[in-house]
Design a protein around this motif. Sequence first.
Motif, PDB file in Angstrom:
ATOM      1  N   LEU A 210      41.870  80.074   6.059  1.00  0.00           N
ATOM      2  CA  LEU A 210      40.863  79.179   6.630  1.00  0.00           C
ATOM      3  C   LEU A 210      41.264  77.723   6.401  1.00  0.00           C
ATOM      4  N   GLN A 211      41.898  77.480   5.231  1.00  0.00           N
ATOM      5  CA  GLN A 211      42.352  76.123   4.935  1.00  0.00           C
ATOM      6  C   GLN A 211      43.259  75.598   6.049  1.00  0.00           C
ATOM      7  N   ALA A 212      44.118  76.480   6.530  1.00  0.00           N
ATOM      8  CA  ALA A 212      45.070  76.051   7.565  1.00  0.00           C
ATOM      9  C   ALA A 212      44.437  76.004   8.954  1.00  0.00           C
ATOM     10  N   MET A 213      43.383  76.797   9.154  1.00  0.00           N
ATOM     11  CA  MET A 213      42.752  76.855  10.477  1.00  0.00           C
ATOM     12  C   MET A 213      41.757  75.730  10.709  1.00  0.00           C
ATOM     13  N   ALA A 214      41.124  75.268   9.625  1.00  0.00           N
ATOM     14  CA  ALA A 214      39.971  74.372   9.745  1.00  0.00           C
ATOM     15  C   ALA A 214      40.393  72.931   9.975  1.00  0.00           C
ATOM     16  N   GLY A 215      39.443  72.122  10.421  1.00  0.00           N
ATOM     17  CA  GLY A 215      39.680  70.686  10.556  1.00  0.00           C
ATOM     18  C   GLY A 215      39.301  70.172  11.927  1.00  0.00           C
TER      19      GLY A 215
END
Lengths: 484, 95, 478
Positions: free
Chosen positions: A224-229
């Motif tokens: 999720l860290q890499a997907m979010a933003g």
Amino acid sequence: MHDMTMAQQAALLASGELTSADLVEHYLARIEQHDARLNAYLAVDAEGARLAAAEADKRLQRGEAGPLTGIPIAHKDIFCTTDMATTCGSRMLENYVSPYAATVVDKLQAAGMVTLGKANMDEFAMGSSNENSYFGAVANPWQENRVPGGSSGGSAAIVAARLASAATGTDTGGSIRQPAAFCGITGIKPTYGRVSRYGMVAFASSLDQGGPLAQTAEDCALMLQAMAGHDVRDSTSSVLKVPDFSESLNENLAGLRIGIPDEYFAQGLDSDVGDCVNEALSVLESAGAILKRISLPNQNLCIPAYYIIAPAEASSNLSRFDGVRFGHRCENPQDIDDLYTRSRGEGFGPEVKRRILIGAYALSAGYYDAYYKKAQQVRQLVSDDFTSAFAEVDVIAGPTTPTTAFERGAKSDDPVAMYLNDLFTVSANLSGLPAISAPCGFADGLPVGLQLSASVNQEARLLNVVHRYQGLTDWHRRMPDAVA
Amino acid sequence: MLLTPDDIKQIAHLARLGIEEAALDHLAADLSTMLDLVEQLQAVDTEGVEPMAHPANASLLMRDDIVTESDQRDVLQAPAPALQDGYFLVPRVIE
Amino acid sequence: MTWETVIGLEIHAQLATRSKIFSASSTAFGAEPNTQASAVDLGLPGVLPVVNRDVVRMAVRFALATDASITRRSVFARKNYFYPDLPKGYQISQMAFPIVGPGRISLTLPDGEEKIIGLTRAHLEEDAGKSVHDLFDGYTGIDLNRAGTPLLEIVSEPDMRSAAEAVAYARYMHSLVRYIDICDGNMQEGSFRCDANVSIRQSGSNTLGTRTEIKNLNSFRFLERAIEFEIERQIDIVESGATVVQETRLYDADRDETRSMRSKEEANDYRYFPDPDLPPLVIDDDFIDAVRSTMPELPAARRARFVEQLALPPADAQALCADRQTADYFEAVFENHSFAPRLAANWVLGELFARMNKENIPLAASPVSSAQLGRLIERVDDGTLSGKLGKQVFDALWSGEQDVDAIIDSRGLKQISDTGAIDTMIDAVMADNPTQVAEYRAGKEKLLSFFVGAVMKASRGKANPAQLNQLLRERLKG
């Protein structure tokens, strides 16, 4: 190596004890071995995956890698990719190769993840059993005569059968959490707006949200860290800073207030499922959490409101599939209406047609107020229930689904019975809240899911609670015998 | 039954959705069941409740007026079923 | 029986942005088909709209210019229908909550009377693409370059009572949108399109008759002709005992008539609903103030200032304020000079406009700059040039010469205001024409112009006319 979690694999990749190439070959072999039965992949790009793995291994060797570099995943076939078709499980998009890639696909690629292939799904994400895929149903790896859930059924089956380290999914009314529950894995639907929807083929735009399906909360946190933003291409994407989801995973649960809605343990809940969930709540209580009975008085209205709003938006979102610029086009159209009517009639399956029709009806002159507007007002009431509840508790817990995975074909003739699968999941979509499903036991050999939801932007809290829970239990470590 | 096969025909036309004649009865029954399911909404008192169209209370984010797209016609038209001279082709539309 | 006409206009003004309303593609006119249609404009699966901030600014400019309310929380809605040049199967528009609410403008009618015209609303929407029917045998070609071009649809109240009033209103709006820099007003390219809603009713009646909508009137002349035709048509229908059918009609300029657009009028059900991809558009005070600070002085205020502070006749002020470029040019002419602005108005509306009209050149392309014209008028005002000589200098400027004083010097155009020099010429003329001198002195005073002409000729046009007149009168008295 497939028995490891993604985090464990990542540690070995970082230390050089494992290569991405090894992982990719291992999963390709497993796909070869098991997927003919499961039908979880719609496309496998072995060559592309090998190239990406080689690239990832170079970065790992040079010390330029991130925490996800070299990890093989599958994308739900709703995310646009330029190197493989994006079918949405529909004849309408058979062989459709998107000229651009989804933001989520770009971000995970930038994080070094290796795409093995595209995951089967219910057509245009409409379904709770994956039986609505034009390309065939998916088997539940735990019992292959059972459904894996839907609409991200392929993604869930892939993770459960260890045919990739993790997978992306989308959740409009429970489409990440319900299949995660049915397949005994962990899946989180983030807060609406946390993950960009750009390049994610729209079903119901105000409800859709992408998220990860993985073995553990820790793995979900990494992905999720890499997907979010924030994404400038998505007006609804959140500008809030994304917290470090891994950092807070181990926070203590002492004093955590868990709300248990009476309504979740009443209507139509299978008693075995209820027992597993109650057992899980006891575990959390023993870890210091405080359980509190609460009420969500409009819970019974969620399904009706959802089944107006989602089809209404879908009826409009799916108008672009008209056989003019892309997608299925009928043979020898006589005139423009014939082109539209036959292309769409041939390209869409029965469930998609039902929803387009009911949605168009709900928006049409004379019915808008009675159906669509009413549903939106009820949506507000449902959302208000959560606002009140979260004034008193930190998270809300309950079952993800009323039952465990049902047999294939059991509900395919009764759309409404199928919809009741979403009984506990749609409220998070209506309200835009984050919610997670994690394995919490078995009933008759089939996994049971525990669902936790929290106030907006509180994904870190959900991941933390499930991570602690997974430290105290081992349900998430179980693997179906057939694919062990 | 709330919806008749004729209703289905009419909605299907609105949605430009080809439905086989033989499927109309079954669809009318299915859709009527779906409407039964949502019928309980009618009993809810929503007087004065603001309809909620979006989950977030966020306001719209806007972009600057800058042209960043260049001609990508060949790539973007690659999936098109019928093209000529850069145009998408459809059966002649009579004005 | 006498009939009253009731007309309301819907104007689609294409907003003058560089990029589209929901995508970063160019809005430039005339590109090869589909070369300015991005993934978003094509409505490919998965794409999303993002609003262009300048489009919102322009709508706010329009609201500020029309005394209209600005909706603080407006909502984009989807209008659903199928058409091949509508890529998504819906048009993003605004329905229940348009960005611009009720407003009003004050129109100066041809007879000089002021009339208030109400504005119902103005909303933002995206344009559709273009269907080309005559290029391919049996097929229609679709070009989506125009799809997503930003439009402001300006809806008036049914406040106009004649085709002439409708045209005056349309011209006002055409001038206004250019004045506030939100639309280039190019009607040939479709940047400013009018639809007219026309109905008739018995004079004195308060109820509205059944209206027809006439589409796509792309010139003021067509607008006038179409409305006039439609009024006649409706009167004929009603007087023959039949009733007007509510429908959309198209004006056929070749045949100078309107005709029904659809053989079978299909009831449209657009299924409007709030676009779930676009949260409400919230406009706060800061946004409005920032826009307000960039607003030009509006034509009405400028007209009033020209009359009150510059002492211009109202008709001149009106003509100078017809568009912003003219008014700006006019003000630049007398800027930094001491002569009366009135003189600048005379030159701009007289010599300059006459020449522009004659040679069909727009002000932007005028070879005479405002600085040059200012210097020229100064030389007239200080007596260096007579008005007539001034026109010669103007001609020189028009044909590309640059410096007013250099033109005067090189051609020896300086006016002769030296009394002695003029006297000498008068002497010579009187000596050459003794008969006429005698006749004049006998009372034939009409001959004065003869002497003026003769001396002027002798001075090669440079004698100061006022001085010449005065000196001649004195000398001819004897």
